[in-house]
Design a protein around this motif. Structure first.
Motif, PDB file in Angstrom:
ATOM      1  N   GLY A   1      29.644  36.447  32.662  1.00 39.25           N
ATOM      2  CA  GLY A   1      29.815  37.445  31.593  1.00 39.25           C
ATOM      3  C   GLY A   1      30.597  36.848  30.441  1.00 39.25           C
ATOM      4  O   GLY A   1      31.031  35.681  30.517  1.00 39.25           O
ATOM      5  N   PRO A   2      30.792  37.616  29.382  1.00 43.24           N
ATOM      6  CA  PRO A   2      31.453  37.062  28.188  1.00 43.24           C
ATOM      7  C   PRO A   2      32.914  36.701  28.423  1.00 43.24           C
ATOM      8  O   PRO A   2      33.495  35.943  27.644  1.00 43.24           O
ATOM      9  CB  PRO A   2      31.333  38.205  27.169  1.00 43.24           C
ATOM     10  N   GLN A   3      33.510  37.222  29.503  1.00 43.25           N
ATOM     11  CA  GLN A   3      34.896  36.844  29.848  1.00 43.25           C
ATOM     12  C   GLN A   3      34.961  35.395  30.314  1.00 43.25           C
ATOM     13  O   GLN A   3      36.046  34.855  30.522  1.00 43.25           O
ATOM     14  CB  GLN A   3      35.459  37.798  30.917  1.00 43.25           C
ATOM     15  N   ARG A   4      33.788  34.756  30.501  1.00 41.64           N
ATOM     16  CA  ARG A   4      33.716  33.357  30.924  1.00 41.64           C
ATOM     17  C   ARG A   4      33.168  32.453  29.816  1.00 41.64           C
ATOM     18  O   ARG A   4      32.848  31.301  30.062  1.00 41.64           O
ATOM     19  CB  ARG A   4      32.812  33.228  32.161  1.00 41.64           C
ATOM     20  N   ALA A   5      33.034  32.991  28.627  1.00 39.13           N
ATOM     21  CA  ALA A   5      32.454  32.196  27.534  1.00 39.13           C
ATOM     22  C   ALA A   5      33.345  30.998  27.205  1.00 39.13           C
ATOM     23  O   ALA A   5      34.544  30.997  27.492  1.00 39.13           O
ATOM     24  CB  ALA A   5      32.266  33.065  26.296  1.00 39.13           C
ATOM     25  N   ASP A   6      32.746  29.993  26.612  1.00 44.66           N
ATOM     26  CA  ASP A   6      33.518  28.790  26.259  1.00 44.66           C
ATOM     27  C   ASP A   6      32.858  28.101  25.067  1.00 44.66           C
ATOM     28  O   ASP A   6      31.678  28.347  24.773  1.00 44.66           O
ATOM     29  CB  ASP A   6      33.553  27.831  27.457  1.00 44.66           C
ATOM     30  N   LEU A   7      33.645  27.283  24.416  1.00 44.48           N
ATOM     31  CA  LEU A   7      33.119  26.403  23.378  1.00 44.48           C
ATOM     32  C   LEU A   7      33.306  24.987  23.885  1.00 44.48           C
ATOM     33  O   LEU A   7      34.432  24.589  24.201  1.00 44.48           O
ATOM     34  CB  LEU A   7      33.920  26.541  22.078  1.00 44.48           C
ATOM     35  N   LEU A   8      32.230  24.235  23.987  1.00 46.79           N
ATOM     36  CA  LEU A   8      32.367  22.858  24.446  1.00 46.79           C
ATOM     37  C   LEU A   8      32.413  21.952  23.226  1.00 46.79           C
ATOM     38  O   LEU A   8      31.541  22.023  22.368  1.00 46.79           O
ATOM     39  CB  LEU A   8      31.193  22.472  25.343  1.00 46.79           C
ATOM     40  N   LEU A   9      33.463  21.149  23.152  1.00 49.64           N
ATOM     41  CA  LEU A   9      33.623  20.232  22.017  1.00 49.64           C
ATOM     42  C   LEU A   9      33.320  18.830  22.521  1.00 49.64           C
ATOM     43  O   LEU A   9      34.090  18.262  23.294  1.00 49.64           O
ATOM     44  CB  LEU A   9      35.058  20.321  21.491  1.00 49.64           C
ATOM     45  N   LEU A  10      32.187  18.297  22.103  1.00 50.95           N
ATOM     46  CA  LEU A  10      31.691  17.052  22.679  1.00 50.95           C
ATOM     47  C   LEU A  10      31.493  15.969  21.631  1.00 50.95           C
ATOM     48  O   LEU A  10      30.986  16.231  20.540  1.00 50.95           O
ATOM     49  CB  LEU A  10      30.338  17.306  23.365  1.00 50.95           C
ATOM     50  N   LEU A  11      31.899  14.774  21.992  1.00 48.26           N
ATOM     51  CA  LEU A  11      31.626  13.588  21.164  1.00 48.26           C
ATOM     52  C   LEU A  11      30.702  12.716  21.999  1.00 48.26           C
ATOM     53  O   LEU A  11      31.115  12.247  23.064  1.00 48.26           O
ATOM     54  CB  LEU A  11      32.915  12.821  20.885  1.00 48.26           C
ATOM     55  N   ASP A  12      29.514  12.526  21.537  1.00 48.63           N
ATOM     56  CA  ASP A  12      28.516  11.795  22.319  1.00 48.63           C
ATOM     57  C   ASP A  12      28.471  12.308  23.757  1.00 48.63           C
ATOM     58  O   ASP A  12      28.593  11.540  24.710  1.00 48.63           O
ATOM     59  CB  ASP A  12      28.791  10.281  22.279  1.00 48.63           C
ATOM     60  N   ARG A  13      28.389  13.569  23.897  1.00 53.76           N
ATOM     61  CA  ARG A  13      28.259  14.294  25.174  1.00 53.76           C
ATOM     62  C   ARG A  13      29.493  14.202  26.086  1.00 53.76           C
ATOM     63  O   ARG A  13      29.455  14.631  27.229  1.00 53.76           O
ATOM     64  CB  ARG A  13      27.014  13.810  25.956  1.00 53.76           C
ATOM     65  N   THR A  14      30.570  13.650  25.590  1.00 54.57           N
ATOM     66  CA  THR A  14      31.797  13.563  26.392  1.00 54.57           C
ATOM     67  C   THR A  14      32.816  14.534  25.789  1.00 54.57           C
ATOM     68  O   THR A  14      32.914  14.622  24.562  1.00 54.57           O
ATOM     69  CB  THR A  14      32.389  12.137  26.309  1.00 54.57           C
TER      70      THR A  14
END
Ligand SMILES: Nc1ncnc2c1ncn2[C@@H]1O[C@H](COP(=O)(O)OP(=O)(O)OP(=O)(O)O)[C@@H](O)[C@H]1O
Ligand SMILES: [Mg+2]
Length: 367
Positions: free
Chosen positions: A251-264
């Motif tokens: 659910g939205p309580q588990r949302a996240d933003l992934l900040l990736l540099l070349d997939r890392t």
């Protein structure tokens, strides 16, 4: 446009009795370690959001031996906000003379962003910090988000209570699931719409800070349940797991933003200074978007601006902050560390009257 004109603080950490008048552009607070610089920023943050940026508990903020901390401010548009936080009683928050039940109106009147040593949590910490970051922007820019978010929280709490019961009340669960799904879909739609506007602004700011030479940074939004699946179906599929944990896993309580540099994950590859540039870019982009979309300037609290940054980067971050036209509250130990960056060139865009310098010493602040 909200700018703080006057600020008084009493009984907050080592600030016994502070009363200052501020510049509508740049305010610099300098002084030795432990003099009270971060505490002053904390007072403003507390007033705007009811929280501190450095401790989860509010009791340690109140001066030892005192019962309450009081922060009062007058804004340039005439608004007055006052907060009394006491050890035993519930806090008292007033906007004009009216007691506020929550922080919604005050937060809208006094939007602020903080860049300090805990800001690295945005990259290194769990999803909570990133959801909070995202939702700050969504709250300000996307109207309708707050009520959807509240509905989603309420139905989630009810659903979780049912999951914990020894016998599952299926009809009740179905009813709360419907509410939870309806609200969650709205929360996700608001977050997605915000991000669509945010990402191009961020790219611009990150390029301006020359962070882009580090590689292409990808910001990926995870809404909290699988793309292409209906939340209602997902909740059915994971019901046994949810029962075992006694809480809803998707659910939205588990949302996240992934900040990736070349997939890392960016936190795994960037140096400390590079992380500070990235975090600054994220926060500056939010302020810029707010000002571009709603014409509201947000205020920036920048604790120990010079730390982790070499003079070039320090100048670049500062210049980008200045380009926002926002009111800045900047702290540093030695004034020279700011003034000498690029031979004082930093301030060339400002008239001397737009810069206020304050010396902080043992909790006393003098202009
Ligand atoms: N509840 C409290 N009551 C009284 N003093 C406190 C309380 N909490 C913290 N302090 C003290 O307040 C002082 C100011 O702390 P603050 O973090 O604001 O300093 P600072 O100027 O930001 O220092 P630094 O340059 O090291 O970051 C410190 O000496 C701290 O020990
Ligand atoms: Mg400090």
């Amino acid at each position: 446009m909200s700018r703080i004109e006057k600020l008084t603080v009493t009984g907050l950490r080592n600030l016994a009795d502070v009363a200052i008048e501020l510049s509508s552009r740049v305010n610099i607070f300098h002084g030795e370690n432990g003099s009270g610089k971060t505490s002053l920023l904390e007072a403003i943050h507390l007033l705007s959001s009811g929280r501190s940026f450095r401790s989860a508990k509010l009791d340690p903020l109140i001066t030892h031996g005192l019962e309450e901390a009081v922060v009062f401010t007058q804004l340039s548009d005439g608004l007055r906000i006052g907060l009394a936080k006491s050890r035993r009683r519930r806090h008292q928050l007033r906007l004009q003379e009216e007691t506020q039940r929550n922080w919604e109106s005050v937060a809208r009147s006094l939007p602020l962003q903080t860049i300090d040593s805990t800001a690295f949590q945005l990259l290194e910490g769990g999803p909570k910090a990133r959801r909070r970051f995202l939702d700050w922007g969504v709250f300000h820019v996307e109207h309708g988000f707050l009520s959807a978010w509240r509905d989603s929280k309420k139905s989630l709490a009810n659903r979780n209570a049912l999951l914990k019961a020894p016998r599952l009340d299926k009809p009740q669960l179905e009813a709360w699931d419907r509410e939870f799904v309806a609200a969650s879909v709205k929360v996700d739609a608001h977050r997605s719409a915000y991000l669509e506007r945010f990402l191009p602004v961020f790219d611009e700011v990150y390029t301006q800070l020359e962070g882009s030479h580090l590689g292409t940074l990808e910001i990926r939004y995870d809404r909290g349940w699988a793309e292409g699946s209906a939340l209602h179906d997902e909740l059915r599929r994971t019901l046994d797991t949810d029962r075992r944990y006694g809480s809803t896993q998707l659910g939205p309580q588990r949302a996240d933003l992934l900040l990736l540099l070349d997939r890392t994950p960016a936190a795994d590859v960037l140096s400390r200074g590079q992380q500070k540039i990235l975090v600054s870019a994220l926060k500056i982009a939010q302020g810029r978007l707010l000002s571009e979309s709603l014409g509201i300037d947000c205020l920036y609290l920048i604790d120990d601006l010079p730390s982790e940054l070499d003079p070039e980067n320090r100048a670049r971050v500062f210049a980008t902050l200045l380009s926002l036209n926002a009111q800045l509250f900047v702290t540093c130990v030695e004034l020279e560390s700011l003034l000498l960056a690029k031979e004082g060139e930093l301030f060339s865009a400002l008239a001397p009257s737009e810069i206020a310098q304050f010396h902080v010493e043992h909790g006393r602040i003098t202009a």
